[in-house]
Each structure stands twice: as structure tokens, then as C-alpha cells.
Design a protein around this motif. Sequence first.
Motif, PDB file in Angstrom:
ATOM      1  N   LEU A   1       0.845  -1.200   0.000  1.00 40.48           N
ATOM      2  CA  LEU A   1       0.000   0.000   0.000  1.00 40.48           C
ATOM      3  C   LEU A   1       0.882   1.253   0.000  1.00 40.48           C
ATOM      4  O   LEU A   1       0.623   2.207  -0.742  1.00 40.48           O
ATOM      5  CB  LEU A   1      -0.909  -0.012   1.229  1.00 40.48           C
ATOM      6  N   LEU A   2       1.914   1.249   0.831  1.00 41.24           N
ATOM      7  CA  LEU A   2       2.820   2.392   0.893  1.00 41.24           C
ATOM      8  C   LEU A   2       3.626   2.553  -0.394  1.00 41.24           C
ATOM      9  O   LEU A   2       3.928   3.674  -0.808  1.00 41.24           O
ATOM     10  CB  LEU A   2       3.760   2.250   2.090  1.00 41.24           C
ATOM     11  N   LYS A   3       3.979   1.439  -1.031  1.00 39.37           N
ATOM     12  CA  LYS A   3       4.674   1.524  -2.319  1.00 39.37           C
ATOM     13  C   LYS A   3       3.795   2.198  -3.368  1.00 39.37           C
ATOM     14  O   LYS A   3       4.294   2.883  -4.272  1.00 39.37           O
ATOM     15  CB  LYS A   3       5.080   0.136  -2.798  1.00 39.37           C
ATOM     16  N   ASN A   4       2.488   2.019  -3.239  1.00 39.78           N
ATOM     17  CA  ASN A   4       1.548   2.602  -4.204  1.00 39.78           C
ATOM     18  C   ASN A   4       1.183   4.052  -3.867  1.00 39.78           C
ATOM     19  O   ASN A   4       0.483   4.704  -4.647  1.00 39.78           O
ATOM     20  CB  ASN A   4       0.271   1.770  -4.268  1.00 39.78           C
ATOM     21  N   LEU A   5       1.637   4.536  -2.713  1.00 36.52           N
ATOM     22  CA  LEU A   5       1.298   5.896  -2.294  1.00 36.52           C
ATOM     23  C   LEU A   5       2.100   6.909  -3.108  1.00 36.52           C
ATOM     24  O   LEU A   5       3.324   6.976  -3.002  1.00 36.52           O
ATOM     25  CB  LEU A   5       1.582   6.060  -0.798  1.00 36.52           C
ATOM     26  N   LEU A   6       1.398   7.691  -3.900  1.00 38.77           N
ATOM     27  CA  LEU A   6       2.055   8.653  -4.786  1.00 38.77           C
ATOM     28  C   LEU A   6       2.333   9.971  -4.089  1.00 38.77           C
ATOM     29  O   LEU A   6       3.413  10.553  -4.229  1.00 38.77           O
ATOM     30  CB  LEU A   6       1.182   8.894  -6.026  1.00 38.77           C
ATOM     31  N   VAL A   7       1.342  10.474  -3.333  1.00 40.89           N
ATOM     32  CA  VAL A   7       1.478  11.754  -2.632  1.00 40.89           C
ATOM     33  C   VAL A   7       0.897  11.595  -1.236  1.00 40.89           C
ATOM     34  O   VAL A   7      -0.185  11.028  -1.066  1.00 40.89           O
ATOM     35  CB  VAL A   7       0.747  12.893  -3.377  1.00 40.89           C
ATOM     36  N   SER A   8       1.619  12.112  -0.233  1.00 38.73           N
ATOM     37  CA  SER A   8       1.152  12.068   1.159  1.00 38.73           C
ATOM     38  C   SER A   8       1.166  13.486   1.714  1.00 38.73           C
ATOM     39  O   SER A   8       2.150  13.930   2.293  1.00 38.73           O
ATOM     40  CB  SER A   8       2.054  11.146   1.983  1.00 38.73           C
ATOM     41  N   ASP A   9       0.063  14.205   1.530  1.00 36.26           N
ATOM     42  CA  ASP A   9      -0.028  15.590   1.989  1.00 36.26           C
ATOM     43  C   ASP A   9      -0.188  15.632   3.507  1.00 36.26           C
ATOM     44  O   ASP A   9      -0.536  14.635   4.144  1.00 36.26           O
ATOM     45  CB  ASP A   9      -1.219  16.282   1.322  1.00 36.26           C
ATOM     46  N   THR A  10       0.010  16.807   4.101  1.00 35.90           N
ATOM     47  CA  THR A  10      -0.062  16.925   5.555  1.00 35.90           C
ATOM     48  C   THR A  10      -1.486  16.850   6.079  1.00 35.90           C
ATOM     49  O   THR A  10      -1.702  16.531   7.246  1.00 35.90           O
ATOM     50  CB  THR A  10       0.565  18.243   6.037  1.00 35.90           C
ATOM     51  N   GLY A  11      -2.477  17.167   5.243  1.00 38.74           N
ATOM     52  CA  GLY A  11      -3.873  17.133   5.666  1.00 38.74           C
ATOM     53  C   GLY A  11      -4.790  16.674   4.556  1.00 38.74           C
ATOM     54  O   GLY A  11      -4.386  16.550   3.390  1.00 38.74           O
ATOM     55  N   GLY A  12      -6.051  16.435   4.911  1.00 38.35           N
ATOM     56  CA  GLY A  12      -7.013  15.917   3.946  1.00 38.35           C
ATOM     57  C   GLY A  12      -7.294  16.858   2.789  1.00 38.35           C
ATOM     58  O   GLY A  12      -7.463  16.424   1.655  1.00 38.35           O
ATOM     59  N   ARG A  13      -7.328  18.168   3.052  1.00 35.85           N
ATOM     60  CA  ARG A  13      -7.642  19.098   1.967  1.00 35.85           C
ATOM     61  C   ARG A  13      -6.499  19.169   0.968  1.00 35.85           C
ATOM     62  O   ARG A  13      -6.709  19.322  -0.240  1.00 35.85           O
ATOM     63  CB  ARG A  13      -7.973  20.481   2.540  1.00 35.85           C
ATOM     64  N   GLY A  14      -5.268  19.046   1.443  1.00 31.47           N
ATOM     65  CA  GLY A  14      -4.123  18.997   0.529  1.00 31.47           C
ATOM     66  C   GLY A  14      -4.191  17.776  -0.362  1.00 31.47           C
ATOM     67  O   GLY A  14      -3.875  17.844  -1.564  1.00 31.47           O
ATOM     68  N   ALA A  15      -4.618  16.637   0.208  1.00 39.07           N
ATOM     69  CA  ALA A  15      -4.775  15.418  -0.583  1.00 39.07           C
ATOM     70  C   ALA A  15      -5.851  15.593  -1.643  1.00 39.07           C
ATOM     71  O   ALA A  15      -5.703  15.149  -2.791  1.00 39.07           O
ATOM     72  CB  ALA A  15      -5.110  14.245   0.331  1.00 39.07           C
ATOM     73  N   THR A  16      -6.937  16.264  -1.277  1.00 40.64           N
ATOM     74  CA  THR A  16      -8.006  16.550  -2.240  1.00 40.64           C
ATOM     75  C   THR A  16      -7.477  17.381  -3.401  1.00 40.64           C
ATOM     76  O   THR A  16      -7.771  17.114  -4.573  1.00 40.64           O
ATOM     77  CB  THR A  16      -9.156  17.296  -1.543  1.00 40.64           C
ATOM     78  N   THR A  17      -6.690  18.406  -3.088  1.00 43.19           N
ATOM     79  CA  THR A  17      -6.125  19.261  -4.127  1.00 43.19           C
ATOM     80  C   THR A  17      -5.231  18.462  -5.064  1.00 43.19           C
ATOM     81  O   THR A  17      -5.291  18.628  -6.292  1.00 43.19           O
ATOM     82  CB  THR A  17      -5.329  20.411  -3.491  1.00 43.19           C
ATOM     83  N   SER A  18      -4.405  17.591  -4.488  1.00 46.40           N
ATOM     84  CA  SER A  18      -3.507  16.777  -5.313  1.00 46.40           C
ATOM     85  C   SER A  18      -4.292  15.913  -6.293  1.00 46.40           C
ATOM     86  O   SER A  18      -3.937  15.795  -7.475  1.00 46.40           O
ATOM     87  CB  SER A  18      -2.633  15.884  -4.422  1.00 46.40           C
ATOM     88  N   PHE A  19      -5.375  15.330  -5.829  1.00 45.64           N
ATOM     89  CA  PHE A  19      -6.145  14.407  -6.670  1.00 45.64           C
ATOM     90  C   PHE A  19      -7.073  15.138  -7.636  1.00 45.64           C
ATOM     91  O   PHE A  19      -7.070  14.876  -8.849  1.00 45.64           O
ATOM     92  CB  PHE A  19      -6.961  13.466  -5.778  1.00 45.64           C
ATOM     93  N   ALA A  20      -7.868  16.064  -7.104  1.00 48.56           N
ATOM     94  CA  ALA A  20      -8.927  16.671  -7.918  1.00 48.56           C
ATOM     95  C   ALA A  20      -8.434  17.812  -8.794  1.00 48.56           C
ATOM     96  O   ALA A  20      -8.891  17.961  -9.935  1.00 48.56           O
ATOM     97  CB  ALA A  20     -10.052  17.165  -7.004  1.00 48.56           C
ATOM     98  N   GLU A  21      -7.512  18.628  -8.295  1.00 47.80           N
ATOM     99  CA  GLU A  21      -7.079  19.800  -9.051  1.00 47.80           C
ATOM    100  C   GLU A  21      -5.788  19.556  -9.828  1.00 47.80           C
ATOM    101  O   GLU A  21      -5.644  20.024 -10.949  1.00 47.80           O
ATOM    102  CB  GLU A  21      -6.919  20.996  -8.114  1.00 47.80           C
ATOM    103  N   ARG A  22      -4.864  18.811  -9.219  1.00 46.97           N
ATOM    104  CA  ARG A  22      -3.607  18.539  -9.909  1.00 46.97           C
ATOM    105  C   ARG A  22      -3.683  17.284 -10.777  1.00 46.97           C
ATOM    106  O   ARG A  22      -2.784  17.030 -11.574  1.00 46.97           O
ATOM    107  CB  ARG A  22      -2.483  18.406  -8.885  1.00 46.97           C
ATOM    108  N   GLY A  23      -4.748  16.508 -10.617  1.00 48.35           N
ATOM    109  CA  GLY A  23      -4.945  15.329 -11.458  1.00 48.35           C
ATOM    110  C   GLY A  23      -4.007  14.178 -11.154  1.00 48.35           C
ATOM    111  O   GLY A  23      -3.748  13.333 -12.016  1.00 48.35           O
TER     112      GLY A  23
END
Length: 337
Positions: free
Chosen positions: A186-208
Amino acid sequence: MKDFGKKWQQLSLLMLMTVGSAQATTLLNSSYDVSRELFSALNPLFIQQWDQAHPGDPLTIRQSHGGSSKQALAILQGMRADVVTYNQVTDVQILHDKGNLIPTDWQQRLPDNSSPFYSTMAFLVRKGDPKQIHSWADLARPGVKLIFPNPKTSGNGRYTWLAAWGAASQANGNNTARTEAYMTQLLKNLLVSDTGGRGATTSFAERGLGDVLISFESEVNTIRQQYPDDQFEVIVPKTNILAEFPVTWVDKNVAEDGNAAAAKAYLQFLYSPQAQKVLTGFYYRVNNPDLMAQQGARFPKVSLFRVEDQFGSWAEAMQTQFASGGEYDKLQAAGHK
């Protein structure tokens, strides 16, 4: 004489303004990273109730958002929050353990262990679910790129880790070695680990970035609504974790600020039918059977386990999983070998 009268009028007006401002009440709500929209909807409703019941004492509610652990640390370092609305018990408990800001029995002061709502974890995938993600097991397949926040800084991230671990452990008969192998992948598949949930949302939804965003069920449904053109899809795994959202007033701060009545009323309001309906509108689950029955179509049936059931207690989970040298550190190092 005219100048004296004018000056007296100005002084009187200033005195009235000063008295008025002294009567006003302000609350600072320290909350987790992805709760901005929720409290933007809830706060005006409570303010309206308060102002009607307390004419001459207008209420202002300010918000502070971030990873829940960072928010708790900020309070310990001096941020004068009056109430906290977090997504993990330990981030509230530390206010007692490290700062003596709240009493030992803070969870007994409000119903349902001081958790007016709860959630679980869900996956947000892209249109058509191209990687065919249906369960926790699918997240460890080669080539699946994951986005979820760092468990070291985010309650959201810790729930993700504990949910994945608990689901894997149940699936393999509590075989620790097999569970660790799954979590390493699971950790090998982790592409981005932001400090908080909203940062993770930005990485996925806005940065694609990534194929799957793992976050609270409430958050992924909010994203789906906010980005209709992207046509994201939500998947709620059937084996999942109970994510409680504990709240409390910060006794030391409200005593010094003189706003204890408003702080307590604010948190009690979260249990009201009006607030609970807003909560379900944001895809949070509540301990109101009738309301949940009315909203049944919004909430897939899941089998929820508690942190205490799988890990003994939150204190044990924090020590074995997230402390320096714990499972998270150990398996992350193993994944990089």
C-alpha cells in the motif's frame, strides 16, 4: 460651548461603541482540515439562534482549519481556541494530557462520547473506475497510484491507515506478517502524502494526480459534487472503520474569555435536529435512526469496526502504529528498500 458639546457627543458615542463591543461574544473553533464547508453551513444557523436568544450580545464564530494534530499542537502552543471539533479522540485527549486544558472526563460531557456525528473511509476514483477499485485489497495491486494524507500529521491519514490495516487483518485471519506485507505494498503505491485531507483533495482533484483518493466518506462525496465535470465516482468499502468526530469546549480558554455559555451551547447545537440534518446533507452519519433511515440512499451499508476492537485502544494504536519506529515507519522503510 459648541465645541464642548460636540466633543461630548463624540465621547458618548465612543463609550456606547465600547460597551457594545464588550458585550459581543466571539468563539474560535479549531477544526480538522476538510470541515470548512460544513461549518460554513452550520455557523450561521447557530449564530441566528444565539442572537435571537441574546439580544445585545451578537455572536461571531471564527474558524481555524488544518491537520487535526497540527491544530491541537497549535492550541498547546498558545492558540486560544474556545471549542475543538476534531476527527480523532487522541487529538482532543492531548489537550488534557499535555496542557491540562480540559478535564479527564471530557468525553462524558456530551452524548455519544462527545461525538455528534461520525463517518468512515471511502475511495474517490476517476470516471469509469479505470483501475477497477472495489475493496481495500484492490489498493495494493501493482500500478494503482494512491493519494491519502500523512498519518503522522492528519487524523484523516491515521483513519485511512487503521482502516486498511483492520480490513486486511480481518481478511487474512489476523495474520500479522500478511497484513504487514499488504501495508508495505500500500505504501509503495502511495504517490502523494499531503499533511492534511484538503491537501490530498487538491492533489487528486485539481492537480490530477493518482488513481484513488482515500478520505472520509463525507469529503469524497463533497468533491464529487464540487467537480461535476470530472464525474468522479465514490466507492465505500464494505469492511470499514468507525471514524468518530469528538468535540469539546476548552475549559481554560472559555473561563478566561468569559464565553463558556456560548461554547457549550454551540456544541450542544450540533446534536439538534436542524444541525443533524445539515450534517447528513454533507454525507456525515449521525446517531439518529429516524434521520438515517430517511437518508438511507446516501449511505451504503457497511460493517464498521472500532479502533478499540482492532488495536486495543487509541493509545495503543498510536504507539504501535505511528510512534517513532512503529509500523508506519518500519513498513515505509521496508517499501523503499
